[in-house]
Design an enzyme around this catalytic site. Structure first.
Site, PDB file in Angstrom:
ATOM      1  N   ARG A  95       0.846  -1.184   0.000  1.00  0.00           N
ATOM      2  CA  ARG A  95       0.000   0.000   0.000  1.00  0.00           C
ATOM      3  C   ARG A  95       0.887   1.241   0.000  1.00  0.00           C
ATOM      4  O   ARG A  95       1.614   1.502   0.952  1.00  0.00           O
ATOM      5  CB  ARG A  95      -0.920   0.015   1.225  1.00  0.00           C
ATOM      6  CG  ARG A  95      -1.876   1.184   1.157  1.00  0.00           C
ATOM      7  CD  ARG A  95      -2.633   1.451   2.424  1.00  0.00           C
ATOM      8  NE  ARG A  95      -3.196   2.792   2.322  1.00  0.00           N
ATOM      9  CZ  ARG A  95      -3.591   3.528   3.340  1.00  0.00           C
ATOM     10  NH1 ARG A  95      -3.491   3.064   4.569  1.00  0.00           N
ATOM     11  NH2 ARG A  95      -4.071   4.726   3.155  1.00  0.00           N
ATOM     12  N   HIS A 140      -3.062  11.017   0.537  1.00  0.00           N
ATOM     13  CA  HIS A 140      -2.640  10.690   1.896  1.00  0.00           C
ATOM     14  C   HIS A 140      -2.047  11.951   2.527  1.00  0.00           C
ATOM     15  O   HIS A 140      -0.845  12.017   2.827  1.00  0.00           O
ATOM     16  CB  HIS A 140      -1.628   9.540   1.889  1.00  0.00           C
ATOM     17  CG  HIS A 140      -1.445   8.878   3.211  1.00  0.00           C
ATOM     18  ND1 HIS A 140      -1.545   7.511   3.382  1.00  0.00           N
ATOM     19  CD2 HIS A 140      -1.170   9.373   4.439  1.00  0.00           C
ATOM     20  CE1 HIS A 140      -1.326   7.203   4.651  1.00  0.00           C
ATOM     21  NE2 HIS A 140      -1.084   8.336   5.315  1.00  0.00           N
ATOM     22  N   GLU A 185      -7.808   8.322   5.866  1.00  0.00           N
ATOM     23  CA  GLU A 185      -8.118   8.880   7.177  1.00  0.00           C
ATOM     24  C   GLU A 185      -8.752  10.272   7.100  1.00  0.00           C
ATOM     25  O   GLU A 185      -8.160  11.273   7.519  1.00  0.00           O
ATOM     26  CB  GLU A 185      -6.872   8.900   8.062  1.00  0.00           C
ATOM     27  CG  GLU A 185      -6.345   7.507   8.357  1.00  0.00           C
ATOM     28  CD  GLU A 185      -5.240   7.488   9.408  1.00  0.00           C
ATOM     29  OE1 GLU A 185      -4.752   8.571   9.785  1.00  0.00           O
ATOM     30  OE2 GLU A 185      -4.867   6.397   9.851  1.00  0.00           O
ATOM     31  N   ASN A 328      -8.185   1.760   9.368  1.00  0.00           N
ATOM     32  CA  ASN A 328      -6.903   2.016  10.022  1.00  0.00           C
ATOM     33  C   ASN A 328      -7.170   2.072  11.519  1.00  0.00           C
ATOM     34  O   ASN A 328      -7.954   2.906  11.976  1.00  0.00           O
ATOM     35  CB  ASN A 328      -6.308   3.355   9.575  1.00  0.00           C
ATOM     36  CG  ASN A 328      -5.906   3.362   8.111  1.00  0.00           C
ATOM     37  OD1 ASN A 328      -6.039   2.367   7.404  1.00  0.00           O
ATOM     38  ND2 ASN A 328      -5.427   4.495   7.649  1.00  0.00           N
ATOM     39  N   TYR A 330      -5.365   1.592  15.630  1.00  0.00           N
ATOM     40  CA  TYR A 330      -4.190   1.421  16.466  1.00  0.00           C
ATOM     41  C   TYR A 330      -4.518   1.217  17.942  1.00  0.00           C
ATOM     42  O   TYR A 330      -3.822   0.471  18.628  1.00  0.00           O
ATOM     43  CB  TYR A 330      -3.272   2.648  16.340  1.00  0.00           C
ATOM     44  CG  TYR A 330      -2.647   2.806  14.971  1.00  0.00           C
ATOM     45  CD1 TYR A 330      -1.378   2.303  14.705  1.00  0.00           C
ATOM     46  CD2 TYR A 330      -3.329   3.451  13.945  1.00  0.00           C
ATOM     47  CE1 TYR A 330      -0.794   2.445  13.446  1.00  0.00           C
ATOM     48  CE2 TYR A 330      -2.765   3.597  12.685  1.00  0.00           C
ATOM     49  CZ  TYR A 330      -1.501   3.088  12.438  1.00  0.00           C
ATOM     50  OH  TYR A 330      -0.947   3.219  11.186  1.00  0.00           O
ATOM     51  N   GLU A 397      -4.201  -0.154   7.819  1.00  0.00           N
ATOM     52  CA  GLU A 397      -3.079   0.235   8.681  1.00  0.00           C
ATOM     53  C   GLU A 397      -3.290  -0.342  10.070  1.00  0.00           C
ATOM     54  O   GLU A 397      -4.402  -0.334  10.593  1.00  0.00           O
ATOM     55  CB  GLU A 397      -2.949   1.759   8.834  1.00  0.00           C
ATOM     56  CG  GLU A 397      -2.343   2.494   7.670  1.00  0.00           C
ATOM     57  CD  GLU A 397      -2.172   3.980   7.971  1.00  0.00           C
ATOM     58  OE1 GLU A 397      -1.991   4.344   9.167  1.00  0.00           O
ATOM     59  OE2 GLU A 397      -2.246   4.783   7.037  1.00  0.00           O
TER      60      GLU A 397
END
Length: 499
Positions: A95, A140, A185, A328, A330, A397
């Site tokens: 990616r 991005h 995002e 994405n 985390y 991600e």
């Protein structure tokens, strides 16, 4: 009640034990990067200035270690080294993102930079030689500064500018790219770039610019999806999606119904802000967002809400505009109760949510905002299945930050525990997760953290002009995972003192 809260937190922090360690047939593994974070070559061979170039040069004090993306990891010159690293890992896909200002220096299609075309064709050809599929993000975060000077994503004309840019990329590279992401995002772009100074262009139009941004951005995404669908899909035989990021919000006390409701509200404000218009049957912004912001706006004396629902045309135009749900993720935060977060500006997205949150859960990382809470990942994936009609999902991600150690046991444990959650939701909950992209290949320019936070499985020595890449232990872990399609059990990957 205290015991219930403690039990809930322990359950949330606990790393689940997978009943299976093998990923299903067809599951794909990749690695993710972004152009501005790795390419460097910020002003050579025709590339123009982007918003991150402007921010890091004009306000270097905002970057934790004073670094910038001028050279970054120099992937513009060393892309073959990165492709070789990808081949060593054995990944199915890579990616990457395209630099808008390297391809169209004015931001518009009146001038095409031949070096930008040469560079990306060379990179795509190198990937093809190694049988690595490109998954390409059109945007991005690195908006050409010339377009920001016109208002950026707060300007409705960006719909046309983004469509024209995408049209050129589909036409120029579409024979080599079968998988596209429109925007990475959108929350970070709109909230942190137009509602705060956390990210470029650092407008800090809190509670206003962030919602102008989302209105334009979602329409631009939809127009690019329809362009691809109607003009390019049949002859190029590809797919296109959006990648939405989310901190997952959990009630600190799962037996407290008010906290449960507030956690749902926070998730709608964070993830639903951009997912609800695309992935639900009714479309449009989440009702709780519209209602909360209307109420706050009225209390502020405004005659119109700061966020207005799309009209019927745009509700229909935006609905269904993604082949997959790109996620994405985390970390997880806890909702502790109603009220106004003490850090909230007025007006602001944070104040509009009406919830007070804390990140004090799980083990820490090198990033203040990133705590290790694997179970939250599983809960997010289950929630997406139930909220968005069981969409096919790609994890675009997921990763862990440290300070750059080569024996990065913390990263390996994080990856192992979060991948375990993916296995659990696939086999136990039938969540349709199809692939996983690790963030990231090489230690890169991590936006306002600079190089002070390291996410790569390859260490990069930025003090050396040739930016040497050195594989960390996590690179060997990921290589073993991809080769066997199974969570590695080799004890060399696990620090026994930490287990």
């Amino acid at each position: 009640m205290v015991w219930l809260a403690i039990i809930g937190l322990l359950t949330l922090c606990h790393s689940g034990i997978a009943h299976r360690t093998k990923f299903p047939d067809g599951f794909t593994f990749g690695v993710a990067t972004a152009a501005h974070q790795i390419e460097g070559a910020w002003n050579i061979s025709g590339k123009s200035e982007n918003v991150w170039d402007r921010l890091t040069h004009s306000r270097p004090e905002l970057i934790a270690d004073g670094t910038n993306g001028d050279v970054a990891t120099d992937s513009y010159h060393r892309y073959q080294e990165d492709v070789d690293a990808l081949a060593y890992l054995g990944v199915d896909f890579y990616r990457l993102s395209l630099s808008w200002s390297r391809i169209l220096p004015s931001g518009r299609n009146n001038y095409i930079n031949p070096d930008g075309i040469r560079y990306y064709n060379a990179l795509l050809d190198a990937l093809a030689e190694k049988n690595i599929e490109p998954l390409v993000t059109l945007f991005h975060w690195d908006l050409p500064q010339s377009l920001q000077d016109l208002g950026g994503w707060a300007n409705p004309k960006m719909i046309d500018f983004f469509r024209d840019y995408a049209d050129f990329c589909f036409r120029e590279f579409g024979d080599k790219i079968k998988s596209w992401i429109t925007i990475n995002e959108p929350y970070e772009i709109c909230e942190d770039g137009y509602g705060d100074e956390k990210k470029a262009p650092a407008i800090d139009s809190h509670g206003v610019g962030n919602y102008l941004c989302s209105d334009t951005l979602l329409k631009a995404h939809a127009e690019v999806f329809h362009l691809y669908n109607e003009t390019y899909r049949e002859k190029q035989n590809g797919t296109i999606m959006i990648s939405i990021n989310s901190i997952w919000y959990e009630p600190s006390d799962p037996e407290n119904t008010e906290q449960v409701t507030l956690a749902e509200t926070a998730n709608q404000f964070k993830f639903g802000w951009f997912a609800h218009p695309i992935f639900t049957e009714q479309g449009g912004y989440p009702a709780v967002m519209v209602e909360n912001i209307a109420r706050e706006s009225m209390q502020e004396g405004l005659t119109k809400p700061r966020l207005q629902q799309f009209d019927d045309y745009w509700i229909q135009r935006i609905k269904g505009t993604s082949d997959f749900l790109g996620i994405n993720h985390y970390t997880t935060f806890l909702v502790t109760g109603p009220g106004v977060d003490p850090t909230a500006k007025s007006p602001s997205w944070l104040k509009d949510t009406g919830a007070v949150t804390t990140m004090e859960v799980g083990e820490d990382s090198a990033s203040e905002w990133l705590r290790v809470v694997p179970a939250g990942f599983g809960n997010l994936l289950r929630w997406c299945k139930s909220s968005y009609n069981d969409p096919p999902i790609y994890i675009t991600e997921n990763g862990f930050s440290d300070r750059g150690t080569l024996e990065d046991y913390g990263r390996i444990k994080y990856l192992n525990d979060y991948l375990t959650e993916i296995l659990n939701v696939i086999y136990e909950d039938n969540v349709r997760v199809l692939g996983y992209a690790l963030w990231t290949l090489v230690d890169n320019f991590e936006w306002r953290a600079g190089f002070s936070e390291r996410f790569g499985v390859y260490y990069v020595d930025i003090t050396q002009p040739d930016r040497p890449r050195t594989p960390k232990l996590s690179a060997e872990y990921y290589r073993a995972l991809v080769a066997t399609r199974e969570l590695p059990q080799d004890e060399r990957f696990f620090d026994q003192a930490r287990l």
